[in-house]
Design an enzyme around this catalytic site. Structure first.
Site, PDB file in Angstrom:
ATOM      1  N   ILE A   1       0.812  -1.220   0.000  1.00  0.00           N
ATOM      2  CA  ILE A   1       0.000   0.000   0.000  1.00  0.00           C
ATOM      3  C   ILE A   1       0.842   1.266   0.000  1.00  0.00           C
ATOM      4  O   ILE A   1       0.317   2.355  -0.152  1.00  0.00           O
ATOM      5  CB  ILE A   1      -0.989   0.044   1.199  1.00  0.00           C
ATOM      6  CG1 ILE A   1      -0.270  -0.196   2.525  1.00  0.00           C
ATOM      7  CG2 ILE A   1      -2.124  -0.964   0.993  1.00  0.00           C
ATOM      8  CD1 ILE A   1      -1.171  -0.057   3.739  1.00  0.00           C
ATOM      9  N   GLY A   2       2.150   1.131   0.160  1.00  0.00           N
ATOM     10  CA  GLY A   2       2.955   2.353   0.141  1.00  0.00           C
ATOM     11  C   GLY A   2       4.391   2.070   0.510  1.00  0.00           C
ATOM     12  O   GLY A   2       4.782   0.921   0.734  1.00  0.00           O
TER      13      GLY A   2
ATOM     14  N   PHE B   1      12.463   2.413   5.284  1.00  0.00           N
ATOM     15  CA  PHE B   1      13.333   1.234   5.188  1.00  0.00           C
ATOM     16  C   PHE B   1      12.732   0.085   4.392  1.00  0.00           C
ATOM     17  O   PHE B   1      13.186  -1.039   4.491  1.00  0.00           O
ATOM     18  CB  PHE B   1      13.706   0.737   6.588  1.00  0.00           C
ATOM     19  CG  PHE B   1      14.510   1.734   7.364  1.00  0.00           C
ATOM     20  CD1 PHE B   1      15.836   1.993   7.034  1.00  0.00           C
ATOM     21  CD2 PHE B   1      13.941   2.428   8.426  1.00  0.00           C
ATOM     22  CE1 PHE B   1      16.580   2.925   7.737  1.00  0.00           C
ATOM     23  CE2 PHE B   1      14.679   3.362   9.143  1.00  0.00           C
ATOM     24  CZ  PHE B   1      16.006   3.606   8.793  1.00  0.00           C
ATOM     25  N   GLY B   2      11.689   0.383   3.618  1.00  0.00           N
ATOM     26  CA  GLY B   2      11.088  -0.689   2.839  1.00  0.00           C
ATOM     27  C   GLY B   2       9.634  -0.395   2.568  1.00  0.00           C
ATOM     28  O   GLY B   2       9.195   0.742   2.727  1.00  0.00           O
ATOM     29  N   GLU B   3       8.895  -1.414   2.162  1.00  0.00           N
ATOM     30  CA  GLU B   3       7.509  -1.137   1.798  1.00  0.00           C
ATOM     31  C   GLU B   3       6.535  -1.451   2.926  1.00  0.00           C
ATOM     32  O   GLU B   3       6.876  -2.124   3.909  1.00  0.00           O
ATOM     33  CB  GLU B   3       7.143  -1.896   0.514  1.00  0.00           C
ATOM     34  CG  GLU B   3       7.368  -3.371   0.596  1.00  0.00           C
ATOM     35  CD  GLU B   3       7.415  -4.000  -0.812  1.00  0.00           C
ATOM     36  OE1 GLU B   3       7.157  -5.216  -0.905  1.00  0.00           O
ATOM     37  OE2 GLU B   3       7.684  -3.274  -1.788  1.00  0.00           O
ATOM     38  N   VAL B   4       5.311  -0.925   2.757  1.00  0.00           N
ATOM     39  CA  VAL B   4       4.235  -1.195   3.707  1.00  0.00           C
ATOM     40  C   VAL B   4       3.141  -1.947   2.960  1.00  0.00           C
ATOM     41  O   VAL B   4       2.770  -1.558   1.859  1.00  0.00           O
ATOM     42  CB  VAL B   4       3.643   0.110   4.302  1.00  0.00           C
ATOM     43  CG1 VAL B   4       2.630  -0.209   5.395  1.00  0.00           C
ATOM     44  CG2 VAL B   4       4.749   1.019   4.832  1.00  0.00           C
TER      45      VAL B   4
ATOM     46  N   ASP C   1       8.645  15.344  13.941  1.00  0.00           N
ATOM     47  CA  ASP C   1       8.265  15.259  12.526  1.00  0.00           C
ATOM     48  C   ASP C   1       6.752  15.221  12.390  1.00  0.00           C
ATOM     49  O   ASP C   1       6.200  14.489  11.571  1.00  0.00           O
ATOM     50  CB  ASP C   1       8.911  14.016  11.899  1.00  0.00           C
ATOM     51  CG  ASP C   1       8.915  14.072  10.374  1.00  0.00           C
ATOM     52  OD1 ASP C   1       8.608  15.147   9.814  1.00  0.00           O
ATOM     53  OD2 ASP C   1       9.209  13.035   9.747  1.00  0.00           O
TER      54      ASP C   1
ATOM     55  N   LYS D   1       5.019  -3.318   7.921  1.00  0.00           N
ATOM     56  CA  LYS D   1       6.214  -2.645   7.393  1.00  0.00           C
ATOM     57  C   LYS D   1       7.311  -3.682   7.312  1.00  0.00           C
ATOM     58  O   LYS D   1       7.620  -4.344   8.305  1.00  0.00           O
ATOM     59  CB  LYS D   1       6.670  -1.576   8.401  1.00  0.00           C
ATOM     60  CG  LYS D   1       6.267  -0.179   8.082  1.00  0.00           C
ATOM     61  CD  LYS D   1       7.159   0.739   8.914  1.00  0.00           C
ATOM     62  CE  LYS D   1       6.569   2.099   9.056  1.00  0.00           C
ATOM     63  NZ  LYS D   1       7.474   3.006   9.760  1.00  0.00           N
TER      64      LYS D   1
HETATM   65  O1  30K Z   1      -2.891   1.635   6.899  1.00  0.00           O
HETATM   66  C1  30K Z   1      -1.767   1.943   7.256  1.00  0.00           C
HETATM   67  N1  30K Z   1      -1.284   1.624   8.481  1.00  0.00           N
HETATM   68  C2  30K Z   1      -0.007   2.119   8.555  1.00  0.00           C
HETATM   69  C3  30K Z   1       0.884   2.046   9.590  1.00  0.00           C
HETATM   70  C4  30K Z   1       0.323   2.753   7.383  1.00  0.00           C
HETATM   71  C5  30K Z   1       1.539   3.374   7.256  1.00  0.00           C
HETATM   72  C6  30K Z   1       2.439   3.336   8.298  1.00  0.00           C
HETATM   73  N2  30K Z   1       3.647   3.960   8.213  1.00  0.00           N
HETATM   74  C7  30K Z   1       3.881   4.980   7.200  1.00  0.00           C
HETATM   75  C8  30K Z   1       3.215   6.256   7.650  1.00  0.00           C
HETATM   76  C9  30K Z   1       3.472   7.390   6.695  1.00  0.00           C
HETATM   77  N3  30K Z   1       4.923   7.581   6.506  1.00  0.00           N
HETATM   78  C10 30K Z   1       5.071   8.682   5.533  1.00  0.00           C
HETATM   79  C11 30K Z   1       6.407   9.322   5.578  1.00  0.00           C
HETATM   80  C12 30K Z   1       5.574   6.356   6.046  1.00  0.00           C
HETATM   81  C13 30K Z   1       5.363   5.232   7.000  1.00  0.00           C
HETATM   82  C14 30K Z   1       2.121   2.647   9.467  1.00  0.00           C
HETATM   83  C15 30K Z   1      -0.791   2.669   6.503  1.00  0.00           C
HETATM   84  C16 30K Z   1      -0.835   3.191   5.180  1.00  0.00           C
HETATM   85  C17 30K Z   1       0.371   3.805   4.590  1.00  0.00           C
HETATM   86  C18 30K Z   1       1.358   2.990   4.041  1.00  0.00           C
HETATM   87  C19 30K Z   1       2.505   3.572   3.523  1.00  0.00           C
HETATM   88  C20 30K Z   1       2.667   4.942   3.487  1.00  0.00           C
HETATM   89  C21 30K Z   1       1.666   5.751   4.004  1.00  0.00           C
HETATM   90  C22 30K Z   1       0.526   5.184   4.569  1.00  0.00           C
HETATM   91  C23 30K Z   1      -1.979   3.234   4.296  1.00  0.00           C
HETATM   92  N4  30K Z   1      -1.940   3.795   3.069  1.00  0.00           N
HETATM   93  C24 30K Z   1      -3.161   3.694   2.546  1.00  0.00           C
HETATM   94  C25 30K Z   1      -3.691   4.122   1.335  1.00  0.00           C
HETATM   95  C26 30K Z   1      -3.955   3.047   3.465  1.00  0.00           C
HETATM   96  N5  30K Z   1      -3.223   2.760   4.531  1.00  0.00           N
HETATM   97  C27 30K Z   1      -5.315   2.806   3.193  1.00  0.00           C
HETATM   98  C28 30K Z   1      -5.850   3.252   1.983  1.00  0.00           C
HETATM   99  C29 30K Z   1      -5.048   3.908   1.073  1.00  0.00           C
HETATM  100  O2  30K Z   1      -5.655   4.307  -0.058  1.00  0.00           O
HETATM  101  C30 30K Z   1      -4.936   5.092  -0.959  1.00  0.00           C
END
Ligand code: 30K
Length: 433
Positions: free
Chosen positions: A76-77, A81-84, A195, A102
């Site tokens: 999802i993103g 240090f890697g992907e989520v 941050d 993560k």
């Molecule tokens: O649900 C999610 N739970 C998480 C827990 C998610 C991300 C993190 N850590 C990231 C927080 C943002 N940061 C930016 C510098 C990087 C580490 C911990 C999380 C995400 C998510 C995943 C990666 C990056 C940002 C957020 C998440 N993204 C989503 C996108 C989502 N949940 C649900 C829906 C969606 O639709 C576009």
């Protein structure tokens, strides 16, 4: 006979209950319990980097998850240090949870691995509805993983940009309030985030906002009654637009510098994810902020909220409100929705608010206001025009000032800009009662 069976059942229930509560009572080790009681009931968080081996902190505060109980679905993103990825986790005997996983990428150094895992060591010490919840870690075999709750609406900045103008002011303030509650909790634990920004806040399906990204933060050590401060080692990158001047100039991070960032986050939320200071460069932002320029109220932002932002952006960190006082102000606004009626004197463009050298809370008369602006020389002109109340002065326009006989353009601008800020201040004042 029936009585004995009954007693046996009751005894079994008690045994199970005691066993469970013993297990759940404390994710903390004896070491932290001692630490807590030594500090007279104040619960300080423990910085994993103060451990000789940071992975010890992870063992102490994070539950180890068996990868067999974890199903990883789609990516999802990206993170540092890697992907989520999104995934499903079924803890023994409990129902399945949606989680975010993560993963530490392959080939990192031991140091990077330590930094990656220490975020779990920090997160595992927190328990608050507005702070991202840690489910556990999987560290026994690579790749190492950190498992947290899944947040259905993703990062707050992108979420707001995708839903521009779709929320009421009350909903937006509710989001800000949630982040503030999370930050109040963290600051009570003596934890400085460093941050805080909308990109590092996550939103769930109920629009609950949770603070995440605990990578940049450190334990701030301070004297008992002083604001904890910490001067960081050189070489770390600083998110300038979100950072208080004393933090980007002298690396003095504290809860007061987190309050500055919270003000910027409020501005991001009220402008639906606009970039703070738009297309200005970091150098330009640092110079403008040092020269006392501040972000203007976003479109449709109630003056009372902009006034809170300006308080978060006081140059002197001791003059900024603490998170608990910000929370009280936000709660008061939420309880009196009329105070949130968007009504800003003038349309706002992408220009910064000019400096006001004044602390308006100590100004009660027009003459005091002019003195604070170092514009005493125009006292007679103001008197002659019967501009004798702060309320009247706060509505003054460029034409009015020219009509008064203030001839220098710089003075005209200074007075009108200060009057706008006074308007904001007075409108906030009406809400306080
Ligand atoms: O649900 C999610 N739970 C998480 C827990 C998610 C991300 C993190 N850590 C990231 C927080 C943002 N940061 C930016 C510098 C990087 C580490 C911990 C999380 C995400 C998510 C995943 C990666 C990056 C940002 C957020 C998440 N993204 C989503 C996108 C989502 N949940 C649900 C829906 C969606 O639709 C576009």
């Amino acid at each position: 006979m029936g009585g004995a069976a009954f007693l046996l059942v009751v005894a079994a229930i008690i045994v199970v209950f005691v066993f469970r509560s013993k297990r759940r009572e404390s994710p903390y080790s004896d070491r932290l319990q001692r630490y807590i009681s030594n500090r007279g009931g104040v619960k300080y968080y423990v910085d994993p980097s103060t451990y000789e081996d940071p992975s010890e902190a992870v063992k102490e505060f994070a539950r180890e998850i068996d990868p067999a109980h974890l199903k990883i679905e789609e990516v999802i993103g990206a993170a540092q240090f890697g992907e989520v990825s999104r995934g499903r986790y079924r803890p023994l005997g409990r129902r399945e949870l949606l989680v975010a996983v993560k993963t530490l990428r392959w080939g990192v150094t031991d140091r990077e691995k330590g930094v990656f895992l220490s975020e779990a060591g920090v997160l595992g010490q927190f328990d608050h509805p507005n702070v991202l919840k840690l489910e556990g870690v999987a560290t026994h075999s690579p790749p190492e993983r950190i498992i947290t709750e899944f947040m259905e609406n993703g990062p707050l900045d992108a979420f707001l940009r995708e839903n521009e103008d779709q929320f009421s002011v009350l909903q937006l303030v509710g989001m800000v309030r949630g982040v503030g509650a999370g930050m109040r909790y963290l600051s009570e634990k003596n934890f400085v985030h460093r941050d805080l920004a909308a990109r590092n806040v996550l939103v769930n399906s109920n629009l609950v906002c949770k603070v995440s990204d605990f990578g940049l933060s450190r334990l701030m050590r301070g004297l008992d009654h002083n604001m904890p401060t910490y001067t960081a080692s050189l070489g770390s990158k600083i998110p300038v637009r979100w950072t208080a001047p004393e933090a980007f100039q002298h690396r003095k991070f504290s809860s007061a510098s987190d309050v500055w960032s919270f003000g910027i986050l409020m501005w991001e939320v009220m402008s639906y994810g606009e970039r703070p200071y738009w297309d200005m460069s970091n150098q330009e932002v640092m110079k403008a902020v040092a020269d006392q320029y501040r972000l203007p109220a976003p479109h449709n932002c109630p003056p009372a909220l902009h006034s809170l932002m300006l308080q978060c952006w006081q140059a002197e960190r001791g003059d900024r409100p603490a998170f608990d006082s910000l929370l009280s102000s936000l709660d008061r606004l939420i309880r009196h929705p009329a105070s949130l009626k968007a009504e800003h004197p003038r349309s706002t463009s992408q220009t910064l608010l000019s400096p006001t050298p004044t602390d308006l809370s100590s100004v009660a008369t027009v003459s005091e206001w002019l003195s604070a602006l170092r514009m005493d020389r125009y006292k007679e002109e103001f008197e002659r025009a019967h501009l004798d109340t702060l309320d009247r002065v706060s509505l003054i326009t460029m034409e009015d000032v020219q009509g008064l006989g203030v001839n220098l353009l710089g003075h005209q601008r200074k007075i009108v800009s200060a009057a706008q800020q006074l308007r904001t201040h007075l409108t906030q004042g009406q809400v306080e009662v």
